[in-house]
Design an enzyme around this catalytic site. Structure first.
Site, PDB file in Angstrom:
ATOM      1  N   ASP A 137      -6.418   7.047  12.592  1.00 26.19           N
ATOM      2  CA  ASP A 137      -4.988   7.284  12.408  1.00 26.19           C
ATOM      3  C   ASP A 137      -4.706   8.509  11.560  1.00 26.19           C
ATOM      4  OD1 ASP A 137      -3.978   5.313  14.047  1.00 26.19           O
ATOM      5  OD2 ASP A 137      -4.247   3.769  12.525  1.00 26.19           O
ATOM      6  N   ASP A 150       0.810  -1.215   0.000  1.00 22.37           N
ATOM      7  CA  ASP A 150       0.000   0.000   0.000  1.00 22.37           C
ATOM      8  C   ASP A 150       0.840   1.260   0.000  1.00 22.37           C
ATOM      9  OD1 ASP A 150      -2.080  -1.754   0.043  1.00 22.37           O
ATOM     10  OD2 ASP A 150      -3.071  -0.887   1.785  1.00 22.37           O
ATOM     11  N   ARG A 194       1.483   6.825  16.867  1.00 21.92           N
ATOM     12  CA  ARG A 194       1.343   7.782  15.763  1.00 21.92           C
ATOM     13  C   ARG A 194       2.074   9.099  15.991  1.00 21.92           C
ATOM     14  NH1 ARG A 194       0.798   3.784  12.625  1.00 21.92           N
ATOM     15  NH2 ARG A 194      -1.317   2.974  12.330  1.00 21.92           N
TER      16      ARG A 194
END
Lengths: 408, 408, 408, 408
Positions: free
Chosen positions: C129, C18, C100
């Site tokens: 996210d 991805d 994150r």
């Protein structure tokens, strides 16, 4: 278990009749050596006379401690509290509460220095101050012996006390013979009046109970405008003049006094469980609270401000209840202090017949951004179309719930 | 995904220039059938002229809805909010915020009645009101189409808008041609002014922005004293005269106006992320807040009061942010309402040149007990010796921690 | 307003399919120079292969950044969070959320170093996210350009993506051609699985979604007992062996894994407004949470603990919602850290088939005092008679209210 | 002030040795008429024997009250508490705390019926239960006389007590002659063990202190799966069978017992100020807590859930400290109950060797929407592009602050 009598007691001594009686009672009841501590907290009375009175009552010179703690009081207690915009029960600026921990700390320090095994205060058995003094003592010196004469002695009436004073050659000024119509506490932050003529909360407080302010009606017809400078959450100057904490609060008190500012007539909830009515005057503090909110309004982030506002009532209760020296008060202080780093700048305040109005604020650290807010097309970091998505996602859970209601 | 155009739109219509332009824009841009809703919220303007203007712009009579919602507004929105002594960021009485949910609700009700598939408001894309309207719409009718012209259309300037108005024969009063020096919102609770001349928070707000109050300086030299009666947390009478909610607030507004009460100059944090400066006037609300705290002070238990005070800032933020119709606002309301059962009695308030001072409170349901608090020996349920144990156990954990510090 | 295309973009690059597609899309769509950042957060995959893949896709060697951030992650993010005993919605240990901000911070640092004007992440447009990455970016570099390909590009299906990859010679491992039956995130604190086979919350999660733990049923029949040492709120040793933060968490993960500890099947509320179902495995963190509460139970004051517990849900929401770099998170951290000074000692924990049980705790800084609590007559600072006064004053306000009810 | 002796005392009487001694002591010390109240709270002992013992000790039949309060206990105390997912200090399910208010209430009701002027309990002077009983008494009957023998009498040792029992022909079972190695409290929600062998928190609790559960190690190797049905926040069925509150909790207790579920070894903070260590077993409650969170996870709105989570620690403290009958507990209950209207549906729970795992939940009132959350393109109310605006406005204040930091 019956305790051995204390040998040496540090008494919070004002020099007035009541603490003089306590002094003598400690000597006669416990045969204890008494050490007096008299603090200048800005209560507006000379403290040196207390030395002479103590000597007169047989206290050895080396056992008499008198200290001007005004700067420490304002810098380390009053200002940290004002960083939180602290009010108890929506209104009370905690003028009495905030002074007690400092007195307790000083008594414990003296007790260590002179080797005393006990401390003593003159607060009654119905009020909050006994709690504040004693929690302070215990938090700093866990095994100290605490003597609270008003809870211990057998005097059944004012007359009995006066008789005791006469029997022991304690000088009694004429106006103290009878019962005073109300009782007073005072320091650089405020004065309070309660009791007697104030006990019926339906009846307006008489003008004569006020100590620190003139009535708004008697204040000048022309407003006074001042500019208060802040650094990192604390006030540092008035009209450009840098002032020490105590000097600054003294100046604000005078300004508040002259403009009829800072009176409060309140029924409050005591920690010991009953409601009581007090009249408070906090002239400088009232101005300071408004000005501090003013400087925060342009320099403090929303998330920081709202978090502060939410924890404030608990912080206020901790101070009111006497938990200044507790881990949770210190944790909250760490949170509050962390927020104040950028709370610097100037606030213009208008004082007029009881009103304190913020009329201008500016700061090199301002978060206010005229470009963002303007109705004109601004320079740019705000795109109105973002609001659509913002609203849509904020609404999403409400919409889902509404759909449930429709099918339900 | 591109949406099909709305067929029938319920517009919150004031009758003024801006919402008239929106009305016409909906007709021309979307070819939508427009339904107008004009509410009398106590903004101080006639609402009937809006009917004629709507007709003039081609709205069918059956599509024109005009309603006097003042009683509903005060009874179901303002008073519940005041039960919590609600202030946003320490100061703002939420006069604009509290009116939006009611308007949204009415628009949705009309949309259902007339079979409209969309609603429309005239709030800009930078403010809070767009959020409040739209969260209200979605919470009540999750699949409604929302049109927010200020975020959608392409008019780049005030001139372009005026040109559009002229092109479509919308009447323009002379004073609306140029830009107004500030913008106004008003209802029975307050009026607000913001923008333009108010954008620099360092500069004092000019006297002429005020709509609802005279300046304290212009108020009478003699105080006005009133007595407000409360039942279960809500005001019900003034000086013994029972009044409906809207009538009571109207009366308080007049009293506040005449005594220069309820002005606020504030920099606040918008939900959409920036700070803005507003001048608010809430004459009656300011009196009501003080009086409500006054009646609570003698009738509300300490635990109840402190819990209310702690949750209030969050409750205020929910209203400010537009979450009136949210589960958490309703949960907080249940908590608040539960506390108000015994908040009944009378409060005497003195109004004088900007000051609102509670000078007396009484209630058959008072928790204040003169016997308990008196310096005289009271009748009894308080034994001063209990305070010793109370303090000792409250101190215990502090002493244990202090011992750790000493051995540490 | 249409923005000029970004010139140089720092991409959070895993080396997987991805983010490789994103990399190529940035090159083709924006003609941007791409800088890759690949972090070893303990996700359990080699990071070096990402270098070769990036080179293969045409990234210049000086634009490839690979860093082992495990120690920083655990020391500066995971441990501070565990000081608060943080759980989101009662259960979730925030394993994804807490990673994150660190990635965002590293991307911004690289952007500054290489002079990039944009950053890019591979999070989808429905999840949390994206919010966490972007709030991190903006809080650290307010004018950075943010590219979120999943919200921007036009690929309508998995097939279209695969086709794009084929067209651009992106290597596709066989098992990635079809849709994976669920999606994974992993770092040293946890792994999460969600989507597809997990979307129906009524259906039990299949065993094969688990990455980090064996099932309790498969764990040994004999318990493992370990002793964790703490200093000032953070774990520092296991069974007496001092370990670095990452090494310690790695060891706990292995212990948790082997004993089937730390699985959670949860339906949670996303910040973007919908509910989602995830399966989380936090083996070491689950042990750590229990052990930390264990050491706090003997070393932390009650007032401190209760305050921490009350603010924890808000602290958890801030982390979950992506506000790590916000003033209010930092204020809460200051409060939490202040409380941990004396949280030192040892905790013995029993691990057995999914259970984590604290079975012993000891500390030289303990506030637990056997003398006080014993049923035997203790040494002394507690006098049972004090309890009478303590109860009486705590009851006072309840009694007054009860009297009102009786006369009412 | 010395009080007149009580004339008629309602004693919370278990029938055991200790409360039998108290019974006799009330008769001999105060010459009071004693009324006994014995409740079946599900403690697992017959209550009828208490009748014979009371008669043996000279209590008149009309003064002996025995009542099965199990349904009332679970319905009106346990279930309302579980609606809040209540845990004290992160872990304790409050099994002892929640039973005390009910006993206090029953004693007061009996006192009114028989015209007693006093109530009496058998809790010691160091624990929480004295507070819980007495706050309950006073909140319901403010002028009741409270007798707490453990704080009043002069017995200096266990031997002295036994001697008193022997002197007054109180039957003493053999195992009660010596000191028991720990003390127990039990009701339908839990059993607790504390004292003696448990006083050193570093030492693992011996297996034999457990009353209600087998060890996880002794539980079956095969999991048990059950389905619990909820209506408006309360459990109503197990595996489809509708059960009364007490019957349902009894069933869950058996399931928990058999699977080694619900043990807790905790050092907690008592209200009276010291830390103590207890071993609690709450088998059914532990399952119920997990299942309730499970049904809430799909039916409760995020705002509602987070608000509940934030107020829960305070609600738990109120119950722990004995303030069940306080205005603030009732206010919080109103808030909690308001949230539970739609908390209905079914939860599947897997019970295995100490683990309680929610493996499935479903509800006709679910807010979980698979269409919204799916990675597939959903049907629609979520547009990924909305996330961009959502993030941008949430970031705005952080960006403004970051710009200040950059220029600062």
């Amino acid at each position: 278990m019956t305790l051995a009598p204390p040998k040496k007691v540090v008494l919070a001594y004002s020099g007035g009749l009541d603490t003089s009686i306590i002094l003598k009672w400690l000597q006669t009841e416990y045969r204890a050596e008494v050490v007096t501590f008299t603090a200048d907290l800005g209560q507006g009375e000379e403290v040196e006379p207390a030395r002479r009175k103590a000597e007169l009552l047989g206290i050895k010179p080396e056992n008499i401690f008198i200290e001007d703690v005004r700067e420490e009081f304002v810098r380390d207690y009053v200002f940290p509290m004002f960083r939180a915009n602290t009010v108890y029960e929506g209104l009370y600026l905690l003028g009495t509460s905030i002074a007690r921990p400092l007195i307790a700390k000083k008594q414990i320090e003296i007790a260590r220095r002179v080797g005393a095994d006990a401390v003593c205060h003159g607060a009654t058995g119905k009020g909050n101050d006994q709690v504040r003094f004693e929690l302070g003592y215990y938090a700093l010196e866990p095994d100290i012996r605490v003597i609270a004469p008003w809870r211990e002695w057998e005097f059944g009436s004012r007359e009995a006390l006066i008789r005791f004073a006469e029997d022991h050659q304690i000088p009694i000024s004429k106006d103290k013979r009878g019962e005073s119509p109300f009782s007073i506490d005072a320091n650089l932050l405020h004065s309070s009046s309660e009791g007697k003529v104030l006990e019926d909360p339906a009846v307006e407080a008489p003008e004569y109970v006020h100590q620190r302010t003139i009535a708004p009606e008697d204040a000048p017809d022309k407003a006074t405008i001042i500019e208060i400078g802040f650094e990192a959450g604390d006030p540092v100057s008035i009209d450009g003049e840098i002032l020490s904490p105590a000097a600054l609060l003294t100046r604000l008190n005078q300004l508040g006094h002259d403009n009829g500012i800072g009176r409060l007539d309140l029924v409050e909830n005591r920690f010991v469980g009953m409601k009581s009515r007090g009249v408070y005057e906090t002239p400088g503090g009232t101005i300071l609270l408004a000005a501090h909110r003013g400087i925060e309004s342009i320099t403090l982030d929303r998330g920081a401000m709202h978090l502060k506002d939410e924890i404030m009532p608990r912080y206020a209760s901790l101070i009111y209840n006497g938990f200044w020296f507790s881990p949770e008060r210190e944790m909250l202080q760490a949170l509050i202090d962390k927020s104040q780093e950028h709370v610097s700048g100037k606030v213009r305040v208008k004082l007029y017949k009881g009103n304190t109005t913020v009329i201008g604020r500016e700061s090199p650290l301002a978060l206010y951004d005229q470009d963002l807010v303007t109705f004109e097309e601004g320079s740019g970091s705000y795109d109105q179309r973002d609001a659509a998505g913002f609203i849509k996602l904020n609404a999403l859970r409400l919409r889902i719930a509404a759909k449930r209601a429709q099918r339900g």
